[in-house]
Enzyme design. Sequence first.
Site, PDB file in Angstrom:
ATOM      1  N   ARG A 234       0.023 -26.443  11.744  1.00  0.00           N
ATOM      2  CA  ARG A 234       0.442 -25.947  13.057  1.00  0.00           C
ATOM      3  C   ARG A 234       1.761 -26.614  13.406  1.00  0.00           C
ATOM      4  O   ARG A 234       1.975 -27.790  13.077  1.00  0.00           O
ATOM      5  CB  ARG A 234      -0.584 -26.313  14.142  1.00  0.00           C
ATOM      6  CG  ARG A 234      -1.840 -25.456  14.156  1.00  0.00           C
ATOM      7  CD  ARG A 234      -1.583 -24.048  14.682  1.00  0.00           C
ATOM      8  NE  ARG A 234      -2.803 -23.267  14.798  1.00  0.00           N
ATOM      9  CZ  ARG A 234      -3.292 -22.489  13.832  1.00  0.00           C
ATOM     10  NH1 ARG A 234      -2.664 -22.375  12.684  1.00  0.00           N
ATOM     11  NH2 ARG A 234      -4.397 -21.787  14.034  1.00  0.00           N
ATOM     12  N   GLU A 263       6.308 -20.851  18.536  1.00  0.00           N
ATOM     13  CA  GLU A 263       6.288 -19.508  17.948  1.00  0.00           C
ATOM     14  C   GLU A 263       6.262 -18.454  19.043  1.00  0.00           C
ATOM     15  O   GLU A 263       5.591 -18.663  20.056  1.00  0.00           O
ATOM     16  CB  GLU A 263       5.051 -19.362  17.045  1.00  0.00           C
ATOM     17  CG  GLU A 263       5.125 -20.279  15.841  1.00  0.00           C
ATOM     18  CD  GLU A 263       3.839 -20.281  15.009  1.00  0.00           C
ATOM     19  OE1 GLU A 263       2.974 -19.421  15.233  1.00  0.00           O
ATOM     20  OE2 GLU A 263       3.715 -21.149  14.148  1.00  0.00           O
ATOM     21  N   HIS A 281       4.372 -17.601  10.025  1.00  0.00           N
ATOM     22  CA  HIS A 281       2.933 -17.841  10.195  1.00  0.00           C
ATOM     23  C   HIS A 281       2.108 -16.795   9.424  1.00  0.00           C
ATOM     24  O   HIS A 281       1.292 -16.087  10.007  1.00  0.00           O
ATOM     25  CB  HIS A 281       2.561 -17.855  11.684  1.00  0.00           C
ATOM     26  CG  HIS A 281       1.307 -18.625  11.958  1.00  0.00           C
ATOM     27  ND1 HIS A 281       1.108 -19.357  13.099  1.00  0.00           N
ATOM     28  CD2 HIS A 281       0.164 -18.775  11.229  1.00  0.00           C
ATOM     29  CE1 HIS A 281      -0.097 -19.911  13.068  1.00  0.00           C
ATOM     30  NE2 HIS A 281      -0.688 -19.571  11.938  1.00  0.00           N
TER      31      HIS A 281
HETATM   32  P1  NAP Z   1     -10.741 -28.479   7.947  1.00  0.00           P
HETATM   33  O1  NAP Z   1     -11.580 -28.084   6.797  1.00  0.00           O
HETATM   34  O2  NAP Z   1     -11.409 -28.850   9.221  1.00  0.00           O
HETATM   35  O3  NAP Z   1      -9.823 -29.704   7.461  1.00  0.00           O
HETATM   36  C1  NAP Z   1      -9.015 -30.420   8.314  1.00  0.00           C
HETATM   37  C2  NAP Z   1      -8.705 -31.778   7.693  1.00  0.00           C
HETATM   38  O4  NAP Z   1      -7.836 -32.485   8.586  1.00  0.00           O
HETATM   39  C3  NAP Z   1      -9.928 -32.642   7.454  1.00  0.00           C
HETATM   40  O5  NAP Z   1      -9.903 -33.114   6.129  1.00  0.00           O
HETATM   41  C4  NAP Z   1      -9.781 -33.804   8.420  1.00  0.00           C
HETATM   42  O6  NAP Z   1     -10.169 -34.979   7.736  1.00  0.00           O
HETATM   43  C5  NAP Z   1      -8.284 -33.829   8.722  1.00  0.00           C
HETATM   44  N1  NAP Z   1      -8.037 -34.294  10.082  1.00  0.00           N
HETATM   45  C6  NAP Z   1      -8.623 -33.907  11.228  1.00  0.00           C
HETATM   46  N2  NAP Z   1      -8.134 -34.605  12.271  1.00  0.00           N
HETATM   47  C7  NAP Z   1      -7.240 -35.464  11.748  1.00  0.00           C
HETATM   48  C8  NAP Z   1      -6.421 -36.476  12.302  1.00  0.00           C
HETATM   49  N3  NAP Z   1      -6.448 -36.747  13.624  1.00  0.00           N
HETATM   50  N4  NAP Z   1      -5.602 -37.164  11.491  1.00  0.00           N
HETATM   51  C9  NAP Z   1      -5.599 -36.907  10.161  1.00  0.00           C
HETATM   52  N5  NAP Z   1      -6.348 -35.957   9.568  1.00  0.00           N
HETATM   53  C10 NAP Z   1      -7.168 -35.262  10.356  1.00  0.00           C
HETATM   54  O7  NAP Z   1      -9.695 -27.364   8.317  1.00  0.00           O
HETATM   55  P2  NAP Z   1      -9.038 -26.274   7.341  1.00  0.00           P
HETATM   56  O8  NAP Z   1      -9.895 -25.078   7.295  1.00  0.00           O
HETATM   57  O9  NAP Z   1      -8.633 -26.933   6.083  1.00  0.00           O
HETATM   58  O10 NAP Z   1      -7.736 -25.881   8.219  1.00  0.00           O
HETATM   59  C11 NAP Z   1      -6.760 -26.848   8.505  1.00  0.00           C
HETATM   60  C12 NAP Z   1      -5.748 -26.297   9.512  1.00  0.00           C
HETATM   61  O11 NAP Z   1      -4.907 -25.363   8.873  1.00  0.00           O
HETATM   62  C13 NAP Z   1      -6.360 -25.507  10.672  1.00  0.00           C
HETATM   63  O12 NAP Z   1      -6.788 -26.354  11.725  1.00  0.00           O
HETATM   64  C14 NAP Z   1      -5.229 -24.604  11.102  1.00  0.00           C
HETATM   65  O13 NAP Z   1      -4.505 -25.159  12.174  1.00  0.00           O
HETATM   66  C15 NAP Z   1      -4.325 -24.526   9.869  1.00  0.00           C
HETATM   67  N6  NAP Z   1      -4.244 -23.145   9.347  1.00  0.00           N
HETATM   68  C16 NAP Z   1      -3.041 -22.519   9.265  1.00  0.00           C
HETATM   69  C17 NAP Z   1      -2.955 -21.218   8.772  1.00  0.00           C
HETATM   70  C18 NAP Z   1      -1.638 -20.510   8.644  1.00  0.00           C
HETATM   71  O14 NAP Z   1      -1.620 -19.276   8.733  1.00  0.00           O
HETATM   72  N7  NAP Z   1      -0.542 -21.200   8.405  1.00  0.00           N
HETATM   73  C19 NAP Z   1      -4.124 -20.553   8.393  1.00  0.00           C
HETATM   74  C20 NAP Z   1      -5.336 -21.219   8.481  1.00  0.00           C
HETATM   75  C21 NAP Z   1      -5.394 -22.519   8.955  1.00  0.00           C
HETATM   76  P3  NAP Z   1     -10.712 -36.263   8.486  1.00  0.00           P
HETATM   77  O15 NAP Z   1     -11.819 -35.774   9.383  1.00  0.00           O
HETATM   78  O16 NAP Z   1     -11.126 -37.184   7.415  1.00  0.00           O
HETATM   79  O17 NAP Z   1      -9.551 -36.807   9.255  1.00  0.00           O
END
Ligand code: NAP
Length: 315
Positions: A234, A263, A281
């Site tokens: 993000r 955005e 995005h």
């Molecule tokens: P996820 O499975 O929940 O993984 C998020 C990771 O971030 C976890 O490993 C978590 O590990 C870590 N995290 C959470 N809070 C943190 C913090 N304060 N500091 C450091 N690390 C932290 O989520 P996901 O499905 O992989 O998606 C990740 C993100 O990608 C989404 O939230 C979304 O914003 C973004 N995304 C973007 C697109 C796009 O179109 N560009 C599409 C889909 C998703 P820990 O709990 O160990 O910290």
Amino acid sequence: MNTKPLVLIVGKLSKTLKKAIEDNYQTLYLPEEPTEQQAFLKTNSQSITTVATSAAHGMTAELMAALPNLKLVASLGVGYDSLDVQYAKTHGICVTNTPDVLNDCVADLAMGLMIDVARNISYADRFIRDGLWQDRSAKLGRKVSHKTCGIVGLGRIGKAIAKRAEAFDMNIAYYGRHQQTDVNYDFYDDLNKLAITSDFLVLALPATGDTTHIINEQILNDLGEKGFLINIARGAVVDENALVKALKEGKIAGAGLDVFEHEPNTPKELWEMDNVVLTNHIGSATYETREAMAELVFANIQSFLAGKGAITPVV
Ligand code: NAP
């Protein structure tokens, strides 16, 4: 009398998802224009228990509060920073997202941005189209294979990126709040140290209050003049002014960015930079993945309204 449950659509959704909802439920659309919206809510607010929306549109606490019988907000997208989950939690409203089904496409895009910016693919494309090949030789890029890929947030998408990076013989390191038990990659509990060690710092963590501007001037300095920043997470997790400054001053080698702080606005300074690749995005934007996401939104609504609970609740 129509006994089908009522679903309110908030924001834009795909034709397929709208059709699935319309075919199975009474469907209402929230008007965008504020005066129309107020009149609509006056008439319909009591009867609405279910909302379908998207991460791109989001849903405020104010709108949730205007729907006193709201029980479910089913959102398309995995990030839920645009939805007031805290309000939902304290008011017994279930919020669902669409995790996992988009991992492949978002991870593919992260690799694409990484290779594009390091190997000058978009630049080379412009070079040919601008008729420059006759006068100039190729601009050298940076090797991707065997480099260190530092992933910030090794969750579902982060792990899919790591898997792809492994196929490029990259060293994988990561930062997060916890060490992951199902992988052997190098864990850093210090983001500065991860930035120092990384050739590519890839952001795949959620936008939360804790992660706002987690990538700041110091982290970019630590990444260094041979390092690339890749952001498919993000925009809010990066201090965009600091990023523009670091790029202008050559403090980092380049950036591949799918997401931005404001955005659809993007800093004009970035448009001029050949060491920056910009996408609008599009992490999950393929026919296959958007269809899978739509199916999961619908499945969540169906399961919840059938009394079987949500499939992928975030709270
Ligand atoms: P996820 O499975 O929940 O993984 C998020 C990771 O971030 C976890 O490993 C978590 O590990 C870590 N995290 C959470 N809070 C943190 C913090 N304060 N500091 C450091 N690390 C932290 O989520 P996901 O499905 O992989 O998606 C990740 C993100 O990608 C989404 O939230 C979304 O914003 C973004 N995304 C973007 C697109 C796009 O179109 N560009 C599409 C889909 C998703 P820990 O709990 O160990 O910290």
